[in-house]
Design a protein around this motif. Structure first.
Motif, PDB file in Angstrom:
ATOM      1  N   TYR A   6      11.409   4.886  -4.027  1.00  0.00           N
ATOM      2  CA  TYR A   6      10.142   4.493  -4.659  1.00  0.00           C
ATOM      3  C   TYR A   6       9.458   3.427  -3.811  1.00  0.00           C
ATOM      4  CZ  TYR A   6       6.957   2.786  -8.301  1.00  0.00           C
ATOM      5  OH  TYR A   6       5.845   2.394  -9.020  1.00  0.00           O
ATOM      6  N   LYS A   7      10.206   2.413  -3.431  1.00  0.00           N
ATOM      7  CA  LYS A   7       9.641   1.329  -2.609  1.00  0.00           C
ATOM      8  C   LYS A   7       9.150   1.861  -1.270  1.00  0.00           C
ATOM      9  CE  LYS A   7      12.491  -2.471  -4.219  1.00  0.00           C
ATOM     10  NZ  LYS A   7      13.611  -3.319  -3.823  1.00  0.00           N
ATOM     11  N   GLU A   8       9.896   2.779  -0.686  1.00  0.00           N
ATOM     12  CA  GLU A   8       9.512   3.337   0.612  1.00  0.00           C
ATOM     13  C   GLU A   8       8.147   4.034   0.524  1.00  0.00           C
ATOM     14  OE1 GLU A   8      10.881   2.848   3.477  1.00  0.00           O
ATOM     15  OE2 GLU A   8       9.593   4.230   4.572  1.00  0.00           O
ATOM     16  N   HIS A   9       7.973   4.843  -0.527  1.00  0.00           N
ATOM     17  CA  HIS A   9       6.698   5.566  -0.670  1.00  0.00           C
ATOM     18  C   HIS A   9       5.563   4.630  -1.074  1.00  0.00           C
ATOM     19  CE1 HIS A   9       7.511   9.861   0.010  1.00  0.00           C
ATOM     20  NE2 HIS A   9       8.753   9.546  -0.332  1.00  0.00           N
ATOM     21  N   PHE A  10       5.884   3.560  -1.788  1.00  0.00           N
ATOM     22  CA  PHE A  10       4.848   2.596  -2.169  1.00  0.00           C
ATOM     23  C   PHE A  10       4.444   1.734  -0.970  1.00  0.00           C
ATOM     24  CE2 PHE A  10       4.291  -1.874  -3.855  1.00  0.00           C
ATOM     25  CZ  PHE A  10       2.917  -1.761  -4.002  1.00  0.00           C
ATOM     26  N   LEU A  11       5.424   1.238  -0.245  1.00  0.00           N
ATOM     27  CA  LEU A  11       5.130   0.314   0.852  1.00  0.00           C
ATOM     28  C   LEU A  11       4.699   1.033   2.132  1.00  0.00           C
ATOM     29  CD1 LEU A  11       8.051  -2.218   0.306  1.00  0.00           C
ATOM     30  CD2 LEU A  11       5.633  -2.508  -0.293  1.00  0.00           C
ATOM     31  N   HIS A  12       5.164   2.277   2.302  1.00  0.00           N
ATOM     32  CA  HIS A  12       4.818   3.046   3.501  1.00  0.00           C
ATOM     33  C   HIS A  12       4.366   4.455   3.101  1.00  0.00           C
ATOM     34  CE1 HIS A  12       6.701  -0.188   5.717  1.00  0.00           C
ATOM     35  NE2 HIS A  12       7.766  -0.065   4.949  1.00  0.00           N
ATOM     36  N   PRO A  13       3.236   4.539   2.396  1.00  0.00           N
ATOM     37  CA  PRO A  13       2.788   5.851   1.901  1.00  0.00           C
ATOM     38  C   PRO A  13       2.531   6.840   3.036  1.00  0.00           C
ATOM     39  CG  PRO A  13       1.153   4.135   1.422  1.00  0.00           C
ATOM     40  CD  PRO A  13       2.316   3.456   2.060  1.00  0.00           C
ATOM     41  N   TYR A  53      -4.695  12.036   0.971  1.00  0.00           N
ATOM     42  CA  TYR A  53      -5.262  11.482  -0.257  1.00  0.00           C
ATOM     43  C   TYR A  53      -5.757  10.076   0.005  1.00  0.00           C
ATOM     44  CZ  TYR A  53      -0.816   9.215  -0.081  1.00  0.00           C
ATOM     45  OH  TYR A  53       0.247   8.485   0.375  1.00  0.00           O
ATOM     46  N   LEU A  54      -6.642   9.647  -0.861  1.00  0.00           N
ATOM     47  CA  LEU A  54      -7.032   8.241  -0.944  1.00  0.00           C
ATOM     48  C   LEU A  54      -6.746   7.840  -2.375  1.00  0.00           C
ATOM     49  CD1 LEU A  54     -10.399   8.270   1.046  1.00  0.00           C
ATOM     50  CD2 LEU A  54      -8.137   7.531   1.849  1.00  0.00           C
ATOM     51  N   VAL A  55      -6.072   6.738  -2.552  1.00  0.00           N
ATOM     52  CA  VAL A  55      -5.664   6.319  -3.893  1.00  0.00           C
ATOM     53  C   VAL A  55      -6.062   4.874  -4.128  1.00  0.00           C
ATOM     54  CG1 VAL A  55      -3.338   5.803  -3.026  1.00  0.00           C
ATOM     55  CG2 VAL A  55      -3.672   6.100  -5.476  1.00  0.00           C
ATOM     56  N   PHE A  56      -6.539   4.632  -5.326  1.00  0.00           N
ATOM     57  CA  PHE A  56      -6.822   3.279  -5.779  1.00  0.00           C
ATOM     58  C   PHE A  56      -6.012   3.097  -7.047  1.00  0.00           C
ATOM     59  CE2 PHE A  56      -9.108   0.309  -8.485  1.00  0.00           C
ATOM     60  CZ  PHE A  56      -9.274  -0.773  -7.624  1.00  0.00           C
ATOM     61  N   GLY A  57      -4.939   2.335  -6.949  1.00  0.00           N
ATOM     62  CA  GLY A  57      -4.139   2.221  -8.150  1.00  0.00           C
ATOM     63  C   GLY A  57      -2.887   1.402  -7.979  1.00  0.00           C
ATOM     64  N   ALA A  61       1.041   4.979  -8.796  1.00  0.00           N
ATOM     65  CA  ALA A  61       0.025   5.934  -8.325  1.00  0.00           C
ATOM     66  C   ALA A  61       0.154   6.147  -6.822  1.00  0.00           C
ATOM     67  CB  ALA A  61      -1.375   5.425  -8.678  1.00  0.00           C
ATOM     68  N   ILE A  62       0.423   5.085  -6.089  1.00  0.00           N
ATOM     69  CA  ILE A  62       0.568   5.183  -4.630  1.00  0.00           C
ATOM     70  C   ILE A  62       1.842   5.947  -4.273  1.00  0.00           C
ATOM     71  CG2 ILE A  62       0.942   3.845  -2.511  1.00  0.00           C
ATOM     72  CD1 ILE A  62      -0.834   1.632  -3.892  1.00  0.00           C
TER      73      ILE A  62
END
Ligand code: FES
Length: 129
Positions: A6-13, A53-57, A61-62
């Motif tokens: 989870y942290k990997e995808h959040f911090l390094h999307p 994608y572009l995400v604001f959240g 969400a990221i």
């Protein structure tokens, strides 16, 4: 508690960028929290060749936008449109339960991008008749 994945995808999307000439675009948002995602897809021979994608959240969400881009890339349109919120959550092994609702916006944005692709493909086919 967030896991390493989870942290990997959040911090390094992964795949977080804009495609200037997509074959399909779809957006989704949650009016309660204000978060939103826009997905871009490029299609080749009925498969998702490229997805971004572009995400604001929030972190959820990221992380979910990143994960669904990894899950959908290379899949057929039929397979990609069948990806569910549960599939995305399971792909993390462990996912913070309080973030379960965050998986919805990325799944809906991808489904919307696929529908947009079919709609514009139909319009292109009509214009060549
Ligand atoms: Fe809105 Fe996570 S709190 S998508």
């Amino acid at each position: 508690m967030p896991t390493d994945l989870y942290k990997e995808h959040f911090l390094h999307p992964q795949n977080a960028y804009y495609i200037p000439d997509p074959d399909g675009v779809g957006s989704s948002g949650d009016p309660e929290c204000g978060d939103s995602v826009t997905m871009y897809i490029k299609i080749r021979e009925d498969r998702i060749e490229e997805i971004s994608y572009l995400v604001f959240g929030c972190s959820g969400a990221i992380a979910v936008s990143s994960m669904i881009s990894v899950l959908a890339k290379g899949r057929s349109l039929s397979e990609a449109s069948s990806i569910t919120e549960e599939d995305v959550i399971k792909a993390f092994d462990v996912f913070p339960q309080e973030k379960n609702h965050c998986s919805m916006i990325a799944v809906k944005a991808l489904q919307s991008a696929i529908l947009n692709y079919y709609a514009t493909a139909r319009l292109r086919a009509k214009s060549t008749c």
